[in-house]
Design an enzyme around this catalytic site. Structure first.
Site, PDB file in Angstrom:
ATOM      1  N   ALA A   9       0.825  -1.219   0.000  1.00 28.43           N
ATOM      2  CA  ALA A   9       0.000   0.000   0.000  1.00 28.43           C
ATOM      3  C   ALA A   9       0.852   1.259   0.000  1.00 28.43           C
ATOM      4  O   ALA A   9       0.470   2.273   0.563  1.00 28.43           O
ATOM      5  CB  ALA A   9      -0.924  -0.003   1.217  1.00 28.43           C
ATOM      6  N   ARG A  15      -2.524   9.012 -10.563  1.00 28.10           N
ATOM      7  CA  ARG A  15      -3.668   9.185 -11.469  1.00 28.10           C
ATOM      8  C   ARG A  15      -4.975   9.480 -10.735  1.00 28.10           C
ATOM      9  O   ARG A  15      -5.971   9.816 -11.360  1.00 28.10           O
ATOM     10  CB  ARG A  15      -3.809   7.937 -12.342  1.00 28.10           C
ATOM     11  N   GLY A  78       9.528  -0.917  -6.710  1.00 29.71           N
ATOM     12  CA  GLY A  78       8.895  -2.116  -7.219  1.00 29.71           C
ATOM     13  C   GLY A  78       8.282  -2.980  -6.135  1.00 29.71           C
ATOM     14  O   GLY A  78       8.523  -2.806  -4.935  1.00 29.71           O
ATOM     15  N   THR A  79       7.484  -3.954  -6.594  1.00 34.29           N
ATOM     16  CA  THR A  79       6.740  -4.801  -5.658  1.00 34.29           C
ATOM     17  C   THR A  79       7.651  -5.714  -4.856  1.00 34.29           C
ATOM     18  O   THR A  79       7.397  -5.992  -3.679  1.00 34.29           O
ATOM     19  CB  THR A  79       5.709  -5.643  -6.424  1.00 34.29           C
ATOM     20  N   GLU A 151       5.901  -9.372 -17.121  1.00 30.21           N
ATOM     21  CA  GLU A 151       5.221  -8.087 -17.178  1.00 30.21           C
ATOM     22  C   GLU A 151       4.955  -7.692 -18.625  1.00 30.21           C
ATOM     23  O   GLU A 151       5.712  -8.044 -19.542  1.00 30.21           O
ATOM     24  CB  GLU A 151       6.054  -7.008 -16.483  1.00 30.21           C
ATOM     25  N   LYS A 348     -33.561  13.704  19.905  1.00 28.50           N
ATOM     26  CA  LYS A 348     -32.167  13.483  20.291  1.00 28.50           C
ATOM     27  C   LYS A 348     -32.125  13.015  21.735  1.00 28.50           C
ATOM     28  O   LYS A 348     -32.637  13.677  22.626  1.00 28.50           O
ATOM     29  CB  LYS A 348     -31.366  14.781  20.117  1.00 28.50           C
ATOM     30  N   SER A 402     -50.055  22.880  20.891  1.00 27.22           N
ATOM     31  CA  SER A 402     -49.147  23.363  19.853  1.00 27.22           C
ATOM     32  C   SER A 402     -48.363  24.595  20.296  1.00 27.22           C
ATOM     33  O   SER A 402     -48.840  25.415  21.097  1.00 27.22           O
ATOM     34  CB  SER A 402     -49.941  23.696  18.590  1.00 27.22           C
ATOM     35  N   ARG A 437     -49.072  31.964  29.144  1.00 28.32           N
ATOM     36  CA  ARG A 437     -48.874  32.818  27.974  1.00 28.32           C
ATOM     37  C   ARG A 437     -49.377  34.220  28.295  1.00 28.32           C
ATOM     38  O   ARG A 437     -50.198  34.415  29.197  1.00 28.32           O
ATOM     39  CB  ARG A 437     -49.600  32.251  26.749  1.00 28.32           C
TER      40      ARG A 437
END
Length: 454
Positions: A9, A15, A78-79, A151, A348, A402, A437
């Site tokens: 990795a 690209r 390289g690998t 390859e 929540k 309400s 109120r």
């Protein structure tokens, strides 16, 4: 025999045109290389050696594994050179599986097949046949025996006609691998140390080399750019959709769902278009999920209806509930059986009791709502004073009118009623009415202001 894994990795992924290392780009909501780590850890790999290079700090903050060993490849030569970075951690008496970090769809059953083939030989390769193998390393055979991997850049015209290609994934004995790694050279078109050269070394020593193949070529397909990434994402989503349908879910359109985690469903589940499921999601029997919903780390019981455009995250929904449309259940929300949350309701860290209803335009935060309570439109629990969160308790069969504001900490008793438009700051006893109120005044003959001339 015990086996360990080396995951390559270290590549930058030029690209991809990204500041993010290629293997951290996500497929199904999970970084590519994390998917591979999860797969081999599920196989009980002894150790997982991650060879990294570009973006090491980003990798270390994004990737986790129970048996993960970090191996730096400072130069990408390289690998073969990449695997050399893990050589000091490899034991002679263990098998070593080598995987590439940008092929996230590899399945556990395929890797188990590779391990089983290794039990019959000295070195096992994962190969696949492609209609167009351009650019890929070719598998060269002498009869049935694999003799080399060549390859593309180094292949002859005859070798380029071979359709069986190397996936970069293989397994061999640790002692053999370490011996061959020391013999690698870089006399090739790229000037790199190819891991594939060990195949020819093994063949010259008379080692038995066999191949296993995946169920589908897409399992071993690597990601080189964002176009490839999008194709891999769609392939994963197709796989997830097939699994859901096999397990008893009906999908309105299998091409228009996204699974970004672990989703389990009961029988006769219906999932409409554009539903996104992330993390761990469990959906019960006979439950319907409407279009454009997002489900994240949640549990939804049997016979639930989730209407469109609802978001359910970190919540638990019991059987026979109704949610939405346009509802939001945040972490800690719990709905008891037969409860209902309607449009533009947000919960929540709250419990909605059995048979309770919150039909529309309401916020419940840090609240406990008793069974069969009814919460009117526009009601909010004022749970935050700018520093601390406080709790609101609403009793069974309570009725909240309400446009009411319940200022926590506060308790509304069983069977109590709160008049519409009230601001409740102290306890309301059971079976009583609370009205808080301002008094209405009507001013006769009042004239509206007029605009002053300039």
């Amino acid at each position: 025999m015990a086996f360990s894994v080396v995951i390559l990795a270290a590549g930058k992924g030029t690209r991809m045109k990204s500041s993010l290392p290629k293997v951290l780009h996500k497929v199904g909501g999970i970084p590519m290389v994390q998917r591979i780590i999860n797969t081999v850890e599920a196989m009980a790999a002894h150790n997982v050696h991650l060879v990294y290079g570009h973006g090491g700090d980003q990798l270390k903050t994004s990737i986790e594994g129970k048996r993960l060993n970090w191996c730096l490849q400072a130069e990408q030569l390289g690998t073969g050179h990449a695997v050399q970075q893990a050589a000091d951690h490899i034991k002679d008496d263990e098998d070593v599986m080598i995987l590439v970090g940008d092929a996230p769809l590899i399945q556990q059953q395929t890797l188990e097949r590779l391990v089983a083939v290794k039990a019959e030989c000295d070195l096992a390769l994962l190969t696949v046949e492609l209609d167009d193998p351009t650019g890929m390393g070719r598998i060269v055979r002498n009869g049935e025996q694999i003799s080399a991997i060549v390859e593309h850049k180094d292949a002859t015209e005859a070798q380029r006609l071979i359709r069986e290609i190397n996936t970069g994934m293989m397994i061999m004995g640790g002692a053999d691998l370490k011996r061959w790694l020391k013999l690698l050279g870089n006399s090739n078109a790229q000037g790199e140390y190819y891991l594939t050269d060990v195949i020819e070394m093994a063949a010259k020593e008379g080692k038995v080399i066999k191949a296993a193949q995946p169920d589908s070529a897409v399992e071993v397909e690597g990601v080189n750019n964002r176009i490839h990434l999008a194709g891999i994402e769609r392939a994963l989503q197709h796989r997830e959709a097939v699994t859901l349908m096999t397990n008893g879910a009906t999908l309105a359109d299998p091409a228009r769902i996204d699974v970004r985690g672990n989703v389990t469903t009961g029988q006769d589940v219906f999932i409409d278009i554009n539903v996104v499921m992330q993390g761990t999601v469990k959906i019960g029997n006979n439950t319907s999920i409407g279009a454009n919903c997002v489900l994240i780390d949640c549990e939804i019981g049997d016979n639930v209806v989730v209407d469109s455009h609802s978001v359910i995250e970190g919540a638990k929904v019991s059987e026979n509930c109704v949610i939405g449309p346009f509802a939001r259940l945040r972490p800690g929300a719990v709905m008891k059986p037969n409860a209902k949350v309607g449009n533009f309701v947000e919960m929540k860290k709250s419990i909605l009791g059995e048979g309770a209803k919150v039909n529309h335009l309401t916020y419940l935060g840090d609240a406990e709502v008793g069974a069969k309570a009814n919460i009117g439109a526009g009601t909010i629990t004022c749970n935050y004073d700018g520093v601390n969160k406080s709790k609101t308790i609403i009793g069974e069969n309570a009725f909240i009118g309400s446009n009411s504001s319940l200022v926590a900490p506060v308790k509304i008793g069983d069977g109590a009623t709160v008049g519409a438009g009230s601001v409740i700051t102290s306890e309301v006893s059971s079976d009583s009415l609370a009205v808080a109120r301002g008094k209405q005044r009507n001013i006769e003959g009042w004239k509206r202001p007029t605009k002053k001339s300039s």
